[in-house]
Motif scaffolding. Structure first.
Motif, PDB file in Angstrom:
ATOM      1  N   VAL A  17      55.160  25.245  82.507  1.00 54.57           N
ATOM      2  CA  VAL A  17      54.306  26.161  83.272  1.00 54.57           C
ATOM      3  C   VAL A  17      53.266  26.794  82.352  1.00 54.57           C
ATOM      4  O   VAL A  17      52.077  26.878  82.694  1.00 54.57           O
ATOM      5  CB  VAL A  17      55.155  27.237  83.976  1.00 54.57           C
ATOM      6  CG1 VAL A  17      54.277  28.339  84.559  1.00 54.57           C
ATOM      7  CG2 VAL A  17      56.021  26.617  85.047  1.00 54.57           C
ATOM      8  N   ALA A  18      53.673  27.204  81.161  1.00 51.66           N
ATOM      9  CA  ALA A  18      52.731  27.802  80.209  1.00 51.66           C
ATOM     10  C   ALA A  18      51.669  26.799  79.793  1.00 51.66           C
ATOM     11  O   ALA A  18      50.478  27.132  79.719  1.00 51.66           O
ATOM     12  CB  ALA A  18      53.489  28.319  78.991  1.00 51.66           C
ATOM     13  N   ASP A  19      52.078  25.565  79.540  1.00 49.44           N
ATOM     14  CA  ASP A  19      51.117  24.526  79.161  1.00 49.44           C
ATOM     15  C   ASP A  19      50.132  24.250  80.294  1.00 49.44           C
ATOM     16  O   ASP A  19      48.937  24.036  80.055  1.00 49.44           O
ATOM     17  CB  ASP A  19      51.850  23.240  78.762  1.00 49.44           C
ATOM     18  CG  ASP A  19      52.584  23.379  77.442  1.00 49.44           C
ATOM     19  OD1 ASP A  19      52.246  24.312  76.671  1.00 49.44           O
ATOM     20  OD2 ASP A  19      53.489  22.555  77.167  1.00 49.44           O
ATOM     21  N   GLU A  20      50.611  24.249  81.511  1.00 45.65           N
ATOM     22  CA  GLU A  20      49.748  23.996  82.663  1.00 45.65           C
ATOM     23  C   GLU A  20      48.729  25.120  82.851  1.00 45.65           C
ATOM     24  O   GLU A  20      47.551  24.865  83.140  1.00 45.65           O
ATOM     25  CB  GLU A  20      50.583  23.819  83.935  1.00 45.65           C
ATOM     26  CG  GLU A  20      49.784  23.525  85.174  1.00 45.65           C
ATOM     27  CD  GLU A  20      49.014  22.210  85.096  1.00 45.65           C
ATOM     28  OE1 GLU A  20      47.993  22.106  85.819  1.00 45.65           O
ATOM     29  OE2 GLU A  20      49.397  21.307  84.335  1.00 45.65           O
ATOM     30  N   ILE A  21      49.154  26.350  82.666  1.00 53.08           N
ATOM     31  CA  ILE A  21      48.229  27.486  82.769  1.00 53.08           C
ATOM     32  C   ILE A  21      47.154  27.373  81.691  1.00 53.08           C
ATOM     33  O   ILE A  21      45.957  27.529  81.963  1.00 53.08           O
ATOM     34  CB  ILE A  21      48.988  28.829  82.670  1.00 53.08           C
ATOM     35  CG1 ILE A  21      49.855  29.032  83.905  1.00 53.08           C
ATOM     36  CG2 ILE A  21      48.012  29.994  82.504  1.00 53.08           C
ATOM     37  CD1 ILE A  21      50.797  30.217  83.806  1.00 53.08           C
ATOM     38  N   ASP A  22      47.569  27.079  80.449  1.00 51.62           N
ATOM     39  CA  ASP A  22      46.606  26.931  79.353  1.00 51.62           C
ATOM     40  C   ASP A  22      45.655  25.766  79.616  1.00 51.62           C
ATOM     41  O   ASP A  22      44.466  25.836  79.296  1.00 51.62           O
ATOM     42  CB  ASP A  22      47.333  26.743  78.024  1.00 51.62           C
ATOM     43  CG  ASP A  22      48.003  28.022  77.543  1.00 51.62           C
ATOM     44  OD1 ASP A  22      47.623  29.110  78.041  1.00 51.62           O
ATOM     45  OD2 ASP A  22      48.890  27.933  76.681  1.00 51.62           O
ATOM     46  N   ARG A  23      46.158  24.671  80.177  1.00 49.35           N
ATOM     47  CA  ARG A  23      45.326  23.503  80.451  1.00 49.35           C
ATOM     48  C   ARG A  23      44.273  23.828  81.507  1.00 49.35           C
ATOM     49  O   ARG A  23      43.123  23.446  81.390  1.00 49.35           O
ATOM     50  CB  ARG A  23      46.198  22.327  80.913  1.00 49.35           C
ATOM     51  CG  ARG A  23      45.423  20.997  81.051  1.00 49.35           C
ATOM     52  CD  ARG A  23      46.284  19.914  81.650  1.00 49.35           C
ATOM     53  NE  ARG A  23      46.715  20.206  83.022  1.00 49.35           N
ATOM     54  CZ  ARG A  23      45.911  20.109  84.100  1.00 49.35           C
ATOM     55  NH1 ARG A  23      44.661  19.765  83.979  1.00 49.35           N
ATOM     56  NH2 ARG A  23      46.401  20.381  85.299  1.00 49.35           N
ATOM     57  N   ARG A  24      44.647  24.584  82.517  1.00 52.60           N
ATOM     58  CA  ARG A  24      43.706  24.912  83.592  1.00 52.60           C
ATOM     59  C   ARG A  24      42.592  25.848  83.128  1.00 52.60           C
ATOM     60  O   ARG A  24      41.487  25.819  83.653  1.00 52.60           O
ATOM     61  CB  ARG A  24      44.441  25.538  84.773  1.00 52.60           C
ATOM     62  CG  ARG A  24      45.263  24.514  85.523  1.00 52.60           C
ATOM     63  CD  ARG A  24      45.837  25.121  86.763  1.00 52.60           C
ATOM     64  NE  ARG A  24      46.700  24.145  87.404  1.00 52.60           N
ATOM     65  CZ  ARG A  24      46.742  23.958  88.708  1.00 52.60           C
ATOM     66  NH1 ARG A  24      45.969  24.660  89.494  1.00 52.60           N
ATOM     67  NH2 ARG A  24      47.553  23.058  89.220  1.00 52.60           N
ATOM     68  N   PHE A  25      42.895  26.683  82.141  1.00 47.37           N
ATOM     69  CA  PHE A  25      41.884  27.615  81.645  1.00 47.37           C
ATOM     70  C   PHE A  25      41.235  27.137  80.344  1.00 47.37           C
ATOM     71  O   PHE A  25      40.509  27.895  79.703  1.00 47.37           O
ATOM     72  CB  PHE A  25      42.507  29.005  81.426  1.00 47.37           C
ATOM     73  CG  PHE A  25      42.766  29.754  82.690  1.00 47.37           C
ATOM     74  CD1 PHE A  25      41.782  30.527  83.271  1.00 47.37           C
ATOM     75  CD2 PHE A  25      44.000  29.674  83.313  1.00 47.37           C
ATOM     76  CE1 PHE A  25      42.020  31.226  84.425  1.00 47.37           C
ATOM     77  CE2 PHE A  25      44.258  30.365  84.483  1.00 47.37           C
ATOM     78  CZ  PHE A  25      43.263  31.147  85.052  1.00 47.37           C
ATOM     79  N   ALA A  26      41.453  25.905  79.953  1.00 47.00           N
ATOM     80  CA  ALA A  26      40.967  25.398  78.668  1.00 47.00           C
ATOM     81  C   ALA A  26      39.449  25.423  78.565  1.00 47.00           C
ATOM     82  O   ALA A  26      38.893  25.740  77.514  1.00 47.00           O
ATOM     83  CB  ALA A  26      41.496  23.986  78.431  1.00 47.00           C
ATOM     84  N   ASN A  27      38.726  25.093  79.604  1.00 47.54           N
ATOM     85  CA  ASN A  27      37.266  25.028  79.541  1.00 47.54           C
ATOM     86  C   ASN A  27      36.587  26.255  80.135  1.00 47.54           C
ATOM     87  O   ASN A  27      35.373  26.249  80.319  1.00 47.54           O
ATOM     88  CB  ASN A  27      36.783  23.764  80.278  1.00 47.54           C
ATOM     89  CG  ASN A  27      37.219  22.517  79.552  1.00 47.54           C
ATOM     90  OD1 ASN A  27      37.281  22.494  78.331  1.00 47.54           O
ATOM     91  ND2 ASN A  27      37.534  21.476  80.310  1.00 47.54           N
ATOM     92  N   SER A  28      37.324  27.282  80.423  1.00 46.94           N
ATOM     93  CA  SER A  28      36.722  28.482  81.001  1.00 46.94           C
ATOM     94  C   SER A  28      36.208  29.399  79.893  1.00 46.94           C
ATOM     95  O   SER A  28      36.495  29.207  78.713  1.00 46.94           O
ATOM     96  CB  SER A  28      37.725  29.219  81.877  1.00 46.94           C
ATOM     97  OG  SER A  28      38.676  29.871  81.085  1.00 46.94           O
ATOM     98  N   SER A  29      35.454  30.387  80.283  1.00 44.80           N
ATOM     99  CA  SER A  29      34.963  31.359  79.289  1.00 44.80           C
ATOM    100  C   SER A  29      36.082  32.289  78.828  1.00 44.80           C
ATOM    101  O   SER A  29      35.954  32.950  77.801  1.00 44.80           O
ATOM    102  CB  SER A  29      33.817  32.178  79.889  1.00 44.80           C
ATOM    103  OG  SER A  29      34.284  32.887  81.027  1.00 44.80           O
TER     104      SER A  29
END
Length: 100
Positions: A17-29
């Motif tokens: 779950v933590a990895d998925e959250i980080d992956r989804r916000f990887a290209n955000s500001s």
């Protein structure tokens, strides 16, 4: 620093779950960095500084203060006894006089 907590029903899923959250916000500001509450607590303690050094410094300062207070009291005691020692020497006592 803003943070939010996520609770998972199965502890085995926490990493995914933590990895998925980080992956989804990887290209955000506002990228995310997932960490456990234990890691967060450790980081907050480290931000205080080296706790062992702080404790040793406080103990050292207390010991120096005690040493200073003790030596000051001993010097005051000697100053108060100077007149008494002068009277004893006048009466004939020596520095090495013994009451044996």
């Amino acid at each position: 620093m803003n943070h939010f907590n996520v609770a998972v029903s199965d502890p085995k899923l926490a990493v995914s779950v933590a990895d998925e959250i980080d992956r989804r916000f990887a290209n955000s500001s506002n990228e995310t960095k997932s960490e456990s509450l234990r890691e967060l607590a450790q980081l907050q303690l480290q931000s205080i500084g080296d706790l062992n050094f702080l404790i040793r410094a406080i103990v050292g300062a207390v010991l120096v203060a005690l040493l200073f207070a003790t030596s000051t009291m001993m010097m005051q005691s000697i100053r108060e006894r100077t007149a008494e020692l002068a009277v004893l020497k006048t009466l004939g006592f020596t520095d090495r006089a013994c009451s044996c």
